[in-house]
Design an enzyme around this catalytic site. Structure first.
Site, short mmCIF file in Angstrom:
data_model
loop_
_atom_site.label_atom_id
_atom_site.label_comp_id
_atom_site.label_asym_id
_atom_site.label_seq_id
_atom_site.Cartn_x
_atom_site.Cartn_y
_atom_site.Cartn_z
N CYS A 13 -6.66 0.81 3.54
CA CYS A 13 -7.27 2.14 3.61
C CYS A 13 -6.38 3.08 4.39
CB CYS A 13 -8.65 2.16 4.25
SG CYS A 13 -9.83 1.05 3.50
N ARG A 15 -1.94 2.50 0.67
CA ARG A 15 -2.80 1.64 1.49
C ARG A 15 -4.10 1.26 0.77
NH1 ARG A 15 -1.24 1.63 6.79
NH2 ARG A 15 -3.28 0.93 7.41
N TRP A 48 -9.44 0.86 0.12
CA TRP A 48 -9.20 -0.43 -0.52
C TRP A 48 -10.42 -1.27 -0.16
CZ3 TRP A 48 -8.56 -5.61 0.90
CH2 TRP A 48 -8.00 -6.44 -0.07
N ASN A 65 -10.76 2.64 8.81
CA ASN A 65 -9.87 1.63 8.23
C ASN A 65 -10.03 0.37 9.09
OD1 ASN A 65 -6.31 1.19 8.73
ND2 ASN A 65 -7.64 0.07 7.37
N GLY A 66 -10.38 -0.75 8.45
CA GLY A 66 -10.56 -1.99 9.23
C GLY A 66 -11.78 -2.74 8.75
N GLU A 112 10.24 -15.00 -5.80
CA GLU A 112 10.12 -13.54 -5.70
C GLU A 112 10.08 -12.89 -7.09
OE1 GLU A 112 9.26 -11.55 -3.59
OE2 GLU A 112 10.09 -9.60 -4.11
N LYS A 167 6.98 -10.62 -8.45
CA LYS A 167 7.15 -9.25 -8.95
C LYS A 167 6.48 -9.10 -10.30
CE LYS A 167 7.91 -7.67 -6.14
NZ LYS A 167 8.14 -8.09 -4.80
N GLU A 191 2.49 -9.34 -10.14
CA GLU A 191 1.73 -8.29 -9.47
C GLU A 191 1.73 -6.96 -10.22
OE1 GLU A 191 3.11 -7.30 -5.49
OE2 GLU A 191 5.16 -7.69 -6.08
N HIS A 205 8.73 -32.67 -12.84
CA HIS A 205 7.60 -33.35 -12.21
C HIS A 205 6.26 -32.69 -12.57
CE1 HIS A 205 10.36 -35.80 -9.91
NE2 HIS A 205 11.08 -34.70 -9.77
N LYS A 251 -0.60 -1.61 -0.39
CA LYS A 251 0.73 -1.82 0.17
C LYS A 251 0.68 -2.56 1.51
CE LYS A 251 5.15 -1.24 0.17
NZ LYS A 251 5.85 -2.22 -0.66
C1 F6R Z 1 4.76 -8.04 -2.87
C2 F6R Z 1 4.36 -7.47 -1.59
C3 F6R Z 1 3.52 -8.28 -0.67
C4 F6R Z 1 3.99 -8.09 0.77
C5 F6R Z 1 3.03 -8.80 1.74
C6 F6R Z 1 3.51 -8.71 3.16
O1 F6R Z 1 5.55 -7.18 -3.60
O2 F6R Z 1 4.70 -6.35 -1.28
O3 F6R Z 1 3.52 -9.62 -1.03
O4 F6R Z 1 5.28 -8.60 0.89
O5 F6R Z 1 1.77 -8.23 1.63
O6 F6R Z 1 3.59 -7.39 3.57
P1 F6R Z 1 4.46 -6.97 4.82
O7 F6R Z 1 5.88 -7.27 4.53
O8 F6R Z 1 4.20 -5.50 4.95
O9 F6R Z 1 3.96 -7.75 6.00
#
Ligand code: F6R
Length: 614
Positions: free
Chosen positions: A2, A27, A75, A101-102, A487, A491, A494, A510, A609
């Protein structure tokens, strides 16, 4: 999660608030709302399900006047995304309105108590409890707004960043925080409040980062006042914060994600600036210089992080073990914090986080500090909670990352971890001088080599069109490229909502090999390094089961080119730096597949994010 914004001053508040919400949409973006005290002293609250643009559509024809207001982009945690659950929430009498927020953990108990006292609840949120509780305390004890906020928050268990507006006091905004970030910007006879500095930076550089359990009073015509929950005055610490605002727009790209992928050559230069010193042939990191002894004596390094940052941590493990000969463990912060980990005082616990606000990572480092470990941060967001709660650290300095899918933060993290491994390896005397020099030289070539991969963007876009049909992808890599496989899969899933799994290539036999058929694209990260022949054997195994291979290969690798129909070439580099190159085509592939599918790349469903809830 949020985003919250507040404004009080001489300007019209609405444009400041809406502009701020757009900056904070990373957020969360499942509903948004704004409350304004109009020029005719009416409290106008507008809300909408969906993105901030939906809120703008709702507010378009309405009275949006007023020089004080609060706003929120949500969020969802407690209560689904809906207009009624959107913030701001309004108190029983209609006097108070609040954004939050929280998470309030004891909200159910508080709500029952308030219901017994005649309060009614409209939403399913934990937040509504806060606004009602503050009103209850304010009226039953006859307190001022700021005293009521302090008193109410003492009864709250959980995390909060709140801003409260009382329609009877148009010259006042009261805000507070605990475990959720909050910044106050000080302008000329005006105050800005936000979850981070990005909505404020275009108006002022003078910022105050609130600490846990602090309450801030922003009153027209008066100096900013900060109190703790016991009502004691706290000295106001004003910081001069410079944010590059050009980093906050798309710079001509259709999406932030694509811009951030293309930012990588220049931001990695920023990341290395003043640290990689070619004239001295050395890497200098101030954290290592200042805490040399403590870091050199580390018996073990425990990396705690989440998501993409955890993948960077897996590469960090290999770098630190190789160059520093210190055993490294990499933990999901969310698991680490809840399983009574054994943390010793001579451990170094390293938190890796782009946002610096990830709740689990923050909790993991609190645990580490309590156990007496030395805590090192590898963080992007300057002044964020994780950066402030570590003993030392190194910023990755890649600029704000707005696209929800992390791209430049990953390469920035790997770049910092490489510099750290070199600097610490040198301090410990564990790194071979020739190898140190070779890595240092090659690291400086990485931005230029990334440019060469980015030049293949059109080709990767064309390639992506073949694969939009797929429902499942497998990503396989070995050694340095195994975390890149994880990774790449993250990507893709998501932003394109295609199921994808990353695996160490040799593990395929396996179990996952059973999945392979002509429908299943398999992405091999097969750069020309250690275990190359073995990964070629793994490719043969997929080919003989009719699997469809996309190979990421080193330029000129004719052997693999003969074997597969689809490949993307990356320039040659040292094995330990391969992830910095091999991840780039995977970012582009995921991006283009998602675009082909018509999806919202920058704001994928259900994600935010900054994961500030556990
Ligand atoms: C994936 C992504 C998330 C963050 C994770 C940690 O693209 O962005 O998996 O990497 O939420 O976030 P941070 O790095 O902000 O602690």
């Amino acid at each position: 999660m949020c985003g919250i914004v507040g404004y009080i001053g001489k300007r019209q508040a609405y444009p400041v608030l809406i502009g701020g919400l757009h900056r904070l949409e990373y957020r969360g973006y499942d509903s948004a709302g704004v409350a304004l005290l109009s020029d005719s002293d009416r409290l106008n609250v507008y809300k909408a399900k969906g993105k901030v643009s939906e809120l703008e559509a709702v507010a378009e024809e309405k009275d949006c006047s007023g020089t004080v207001g609060i706003a929120h982009t949500r969020w969802a945690t407690h209560g689904g995304p809906s207009t009624v659950n959107a913030h701001p929430h309004v108190s029983e009498s209609g006097n108070l309105t609040l954004v939050h927020n929280g998470i309030i953990e004891n909200y159910a108990v508080l709500r029952d108590q308030l219901k017994q006292r005649g309060y009614h609840f409209q939403s399913e949120t934990d937040t509504e409890v806060l606004v009602q509780l503050i009103e209850y305390v304010q009226t039953s004890l006859g307190l001022s707004l700021e005293d009521a906020v302090q008193a109410a928050l003492k009864r709250v268990i959980g995390a909060y960043a709140i801003v409260v507006l009382d329609r009877r006091f148009p010259d006042l905004l009261v805000a507070a925080r605990k475990s959720s970030p909050m910044v106050v910007g000080i302008g000329e006879a005006e105050y800005f409040i936000a979850s981070d500095a990005s909505p404020i930076a275009e108006y002022t550089k003078q910022m105050v980062y609130l600490k846990d359990e602090e309450v801030v009073v922003c009153e027209r015509g008066r100096e900013l006042r900060v109190y703790n929950l016991s009502g004691e005055n706290v000295p106001v610490e004003v910081k001069n914060v410079e944010l590059d605002l050009t980093m906050l727009d798309k710079g001509g790209f259709p999406h932030f994600m694509l811009k951030e992928i293309f930012d990588q050559p220049s931001v990695l230069q920023d990341c290395m600036r003043g640290r990689v010193l070619p004239e001295h042939g050395r890497v200098i990191l101030s954290a290592v210089t200042e805490h040399r002894e403590r870091l050199c004596q580390a018996r073990r390094i425990v990396i705690v992080s989440c998501g993409t940052s955890w993948h960077a941590g897996l590469i960090g493990k290999q770098l630190l073990e190789h160059f520093c000969k210190i055993p490294v463990e990499v933990e999901y912060a969310s698991e680490f914090r809840y399983r009574e980990p054994v943390i010793l005082p001579d451990d170094v616990v390293m938190a890796i986080s782009q946002s610096g606000e990830t709740a689990d990572t923050l909790a993991a480092i609190s645990l580490a500090r309590e156990a007496g470990a030395f805590v090192f941060g590898v963080v992007n967001a300057v002044g964020s909670s994780i950066a402030r709660n570590t003993d030392t650290g190194t910023y990755i300095h890649v600029g704000p990352e707005i696209g929800v899918a992390s791209t430049k933060a990953f390469t920035g993290q790997v770049c910092v971890l490489t510099m750290l491994a070199l600097a610490l390896g040198e301090a410990r005397g564990t790194v071979d001088a020739g190898e140190y020099k070779a890595v240092l030289n090659e690291l400086q070539q990485i931005p230029g080599k990334i440019e060469r991969i980015l030049a293949q963007n059109d080709r990767i876009e064309t390639l992506s069109k073949i694969f939009t049909y797929a429902h499942n992808f497998l990503y396989l890599g070995r050694g340095w490229n195994y975390p890149v496989a994880l990774e790449g899969a993250l990507k893709l899933k998501e932003i394109s909502y295609i199921h994808a799994e990353g695996y160490p290539a040799a593990e395929m036999k396996h179990g996952p090999i059973a999945l392979i058929d002509q429908e299943m694209p398999v992405v091999f990260i097969a750069t020309h390094h250690q275990l190359h022949e073995k990964i070629i054997s793994n490719m043969q195994e997929v080919r003989s089961r009719n699997g469809r291979i996309i190979a990421i290969i080193t330029e000129g690798d004719e052997v693999v080119k003969q074997m597969v129909s689809e490949y993307i070439e990356v320039p040659d580099t040292l094995a330990c730096l391969a992830p910095l190159l091999s991840v780039i085509p995977l970012q582009l592939l995921a991006y283009h597949i998602a675009v082909q599918k018509g999806l919202n790349v920058d704001q994928p469903r259900n994600l935010a994010k900054s994961v500030t809830v556990e």
